[in-house]
Design an enzyme around this catalytic site. Structure first.
Site, PDB file in Angstrom:
ATOM      1  N   ASN A  11       6.387  73.813  47.124  1.00 55.15           N
ATOM      2  CA  ASN A  11       6.327  75.250  46.868  1.00 55.15           C
ATOM      3  C   ASN A  11       7.680  75.804  46.449  1.00 55.15           C
ATOM      4  O   ASN A  11       8.730  75.272  46.834  1.00 55.15           O
ATOM      5  CB  ASN A  11       5.846  76.010  48.116  1.00 55.15           C
ATOM      6  CG  ASN A  11       4.410  75.688  48.456  1.00 55.15           C
ATOM      7  OD1 ASN A  11       3.532  75.737  47.598  1.00 55.15           O
ATOM      8  ND2 ASN A  11       4.150  75.358  49.713  1.00 55.15           N
ATOM      9  N   THR A  12       7.640  76.879  45.688  1.00 64.70           N
ATOM     10  CA  THR A  12       8.831  77.634  45.318  1.00 64.70           C
ATOM     11  C   THR A  12       8.680  79.056  45.834  1.00 64.70           C
ATOM     12  O   THR A  12       7.672  79.712  45.555  1.00 64.70           O
ATOM     13  CB  THR A  12       9.026  77.652  43.794  1.00 64.70           C
ATOM     14  OG1 THR A  12       9.277  76.320  43.330  1.00 64.70           O
ATOM     15  CG2 THR A  12      10.191  78.548  43.396  1.00 64.70           C
ATOM     16  N   TYR A 100      27.707  66.165  58.283  1.00 63.53           N
ATOM     17  CA  TYR A 100      26.792  65.132  57.778  1.00 63.53           C
ATOM     18  C   TYR A 100      27.535  64.227  56.798  1.00 63.53           C
ATOM     19  O   TYR A 100      28.392  64.679  56.047  1.00 63.53           O
ATOM     20  CB  TYR A 100      25.642  65.827  57.059  1.00 63.53           C
ATOM     21  CG  TYR A 100      24.337  65.064  56.951  1.00 63.53           C
ATOM     22  CD1 TYR A 100      23.470  64.959  58.019  1.00 63.53           C
ATOM     23  CD2 TYR A 100      23.943  64.524  55.731  1.00 63.53           C
ATOM     24  CE1 TYR A 100      22.251  64.315  57.897  1.00 63.53           C
ATOM     25  CE2 TYR A 100      22.729  63.879  55.590  1.00 63.53           C
ATOM     26  CZ  TYR A 100      21.883  63.775  56.687  1.00 63.53           C
ATOM     27  OH  TYR A 100      20.684  63.141  56.558  1.00 63.53           O
ATOM     28  N   ASP A 109      18.287  73.675  50.866  1.00 66.23           N
ATOM     29  CA  ASP A 109      17.427  74.449  51.763  1.00 66.23           C
ATOM     30  C   ASP A 109      17.865  74.298  53.212  1.00 66.23           C
ATOM     31  O   ASP A 109      17.859  75.263  53.988  1.00 66.23           O
ATOM     32  CB  ASP A 109      15.965  74.050  51.594  1.00 66.23           C
ATOM     33  CG  ASP A 109      15.721  72.554  51.748  1.00 66.23           C
ATOM     34  OD1 ASP A 109      16.688  71.759  51.682  1.00 66.23           O
ATOM     35  OD2 ASP A 109      14.547  72.161  51.926  1.00 66.23           O
TER      36      ASP A 109
END
Length: 259
Positions: A11-12, A100, A109
């Site tokens: 999805n966007t 990370y 995101d």
């Protein structure tokens, strides 16, 4: 006014901010074959339906985990909104230290989710994002991004069951009326739903052992509300967390972007 776009594999999501206020937001299917003009026309149609003037947009910020669409969305922004977008990645100034390794592997995101969670709920915190994959992102008490967990999304699990088992149908993902299914469909729904709730809470319990019991847990993404109803540990569902993170990152980089 600011246009923010979160491009996921499935999805966007798009949102329009007037200052700090989210005035409209939409969720579309991510279509990798769409052209610059198709995305532009879709965006303008959404603005028209919401009674918004697309010419009022003064900046565009994008988080994308679909690299083939980056150029298309960049050109769409330039042609239809007359602004070169800010693409968020590990090099963007977010005010959050990323531990990370390598930092370049962290999805945009996941970065903006964590930025928004810190701002809205404080640190330490965990963000569970229910997308194509379900990601668990950990932020420590100092507001540093530690990393997290990546698990197959519940829709992927459902599709795999349908595709690999010849006699099992495709079923709607929903909370069944009872754990013990009285039909094949109910049994599959129970396995998918309660199996996934067990996966989520099992991972969260182990993360809390490392981060501490005071850690806030926030869920976002398409199926967050559904899974949260069965979870013992998810405290809050925030459907606009990613969009808010994009706004916050833009505001931090506003002077550089606008010059």
């Amino acid at each position: 006014m600011l246009l923010v776009i979160d491009v996921g594999n499935t999805n966007t999501s798009l949102g329009v901010y007037d200052g700090e206020r989210l005035v409209a937001h939409w969720r579309l299917t991510t279509a990798r074959a769409r052209t610059v003009d198709e995305y532009g026309v879709h965006a303008r149609n959404l603005f028209e339906l919401a009674g918004l003037d697309f010419q009022a947009i003064t900046a565009v910020t994008i988080a994308s985990v679909v690299p083939p669409l980056n150029y298309v969305l960049k050109r769409m922004s330039e042609v239809y909104f007359h602004h070169t977008p800010l693409f968020v990645d590990h090099t963007t100034d977010t005010g959050m230290t990323i531990l990370y390794e390598p930092a370049s592997d962290v999805g945009a995101d996941r970065i903006v989710d964590s930025v928004a969670a810190i701002a809205r709920y404080g640190a330490p915190c965990i963000v569970v994002d229910f997308g194509t994959a379900t990601t668990f992102d950990a932020v420590d008490s100092q507001g540093r991004y530690l990393g997290g967990v990546i698990a197959p999304g519940i829709t992927i699990s459902s599709d795999a069951l349908f595709e690999r088992a010849a006699r099992l149908p495709r079923v709607e993902i929903r909370r069944p009326r009872a754990v013990i299914g009285a039909s094949t469909v109910e049994a599959m729904q129970s396995g998918l739903y309660y199996g996934y709730v067990g996966l989520v809470d099992g991972i969260l319990r182990r993360m809390l052992q490392e981060l501490g019991a005071q850690t806030r847990i926030i869920a976002t993404g398409g199926l967050a509300s559904l899974i949260a109803t069965g979870s013992e540990l998810i405290e809050t569902v925030d459907d606009t967390l990613t969009l808010e993170g994009l706004r916050l990152v833009y505001e931090r980089n506003r002077q550089r972007v606008d010059t």
